[in-house]
Write a protein that holds these residues in place. Structure first.
Motif, short mmCIF file in Angstrom:
data_model
loop_
_atom_site.label_atom_id
_atom_site.label_comp_id
_atom_site.label_asym_id
_atom_site.label_seq_id
_atom_site.Cartn_x
_atom_site.Cartn_y
_atom_site.Cartn_z
N ALA A 116 -3.33 -3.98 14.99
CA ALA A 116 -2.03 -3.34 14.58
C ALA A 116 -1.01 -4.22 14.15
N THR A 117 -1.03 -5.15 14.49
CA THR A 117 0.11 -6.19 14.07
C THR A 117 -0.05 -6.62 12.39
N GLY A 118 -1.42 -6.91 12.18
CA GLY A 118 -1.87 -7.09 10.81
C GLY A 118 -1.89 -6.14 10.00
N LEU A 119 -2.03 -4.78 10.50
CA LEU A 119 -2.06 -3.63 9.44
C LEU A 119 -0.56 -3.37 9.34
N TRP A 120 0.25 -3.42 10.48
CA TRP A 120 1.72 -3.16 10.14
C TRP A 120 2.17 -4.04 9.22
N GLN A 121 1.93 -5.35 9.11
CA GLN A 121 2.54 -6.36 8.17
C GLN A 121 1.97 -6.07 6.67
#
Length: 158
Positions: free
Chosen positions: A31-36
């Motif tokens: 989720a963090t990677g996708l958000w970034q």
């Protein structure tokens, strides 16, 4: 000395892919990677869908353990949480890991995650934790979460 795991140990290791202690860190990282990667809408949809699916899973267990509500003819007492988490999280996790400008890599990651969700579900049945109906229903709910989330992705994932 034989270092290969026996069948029960192997299924036990596989079932842990749906354990909250492993699946939630995978959720957080992806989720963090996708958000970034500017996929905020997809992350919001994914988190909302997982939250709803987990709520349904918990409700199905509370209904059975609290009031005995189940479907005896199907040996159904509640959705398999391990199967649900594996099928909701692993496809997007592997989609994110396979991120590139080529959608086929993202799709391959998603399909691999769905297949792993099947294997986690099989492990739950083999280990006697759930019936087939509980696993199959949880897999379909998890696949719906993944499908909605995957369709919300926009363009290439950087």
């Amino acid at each position: 000395m034989n270092t290969l795991p026996n069948s029960a140990n192997l299924w036990g290791m596989i079932t842990h892919l749906g354990w909250v202690g492993i699946s939630l860190p995978m959720l957080a990282f992806s989720a963090t990677g996708l958000w970034q990667s500017h996929q905020q809408a997809a992350v919001r949809i994914w988190l909302l869908a997982i939250t709803l699916a987990v709520a349904v899973t918990v409700a199905s267990k509370v209904l059975f353990f609290g009031w005995g509500f189940g479907i005896a003819s199907l040996n159904f007492t509640g959705l398999s949480g391990h199967t649900l988490l594996a099928t909701s999280i692993l496809p997007m996790f592997f989609c994110w890991l396979g991120a590139s400008d080529k959608p086929r890599f993202r799709r391959a990651g998603a399909i691999f995650g769905l297949v792993l969700g099947v294997v986690v579900g099989v492990s739950r049945v083999v280990l006697g934790a759930h019936s087939s109906s509980e696993v199959v229903s949880a897999w379909f709910v998890g696949a719906a979460v993944s499908g909605v989330s995957f369709s919300a992705l926009q363009g290439p994932i950087q």
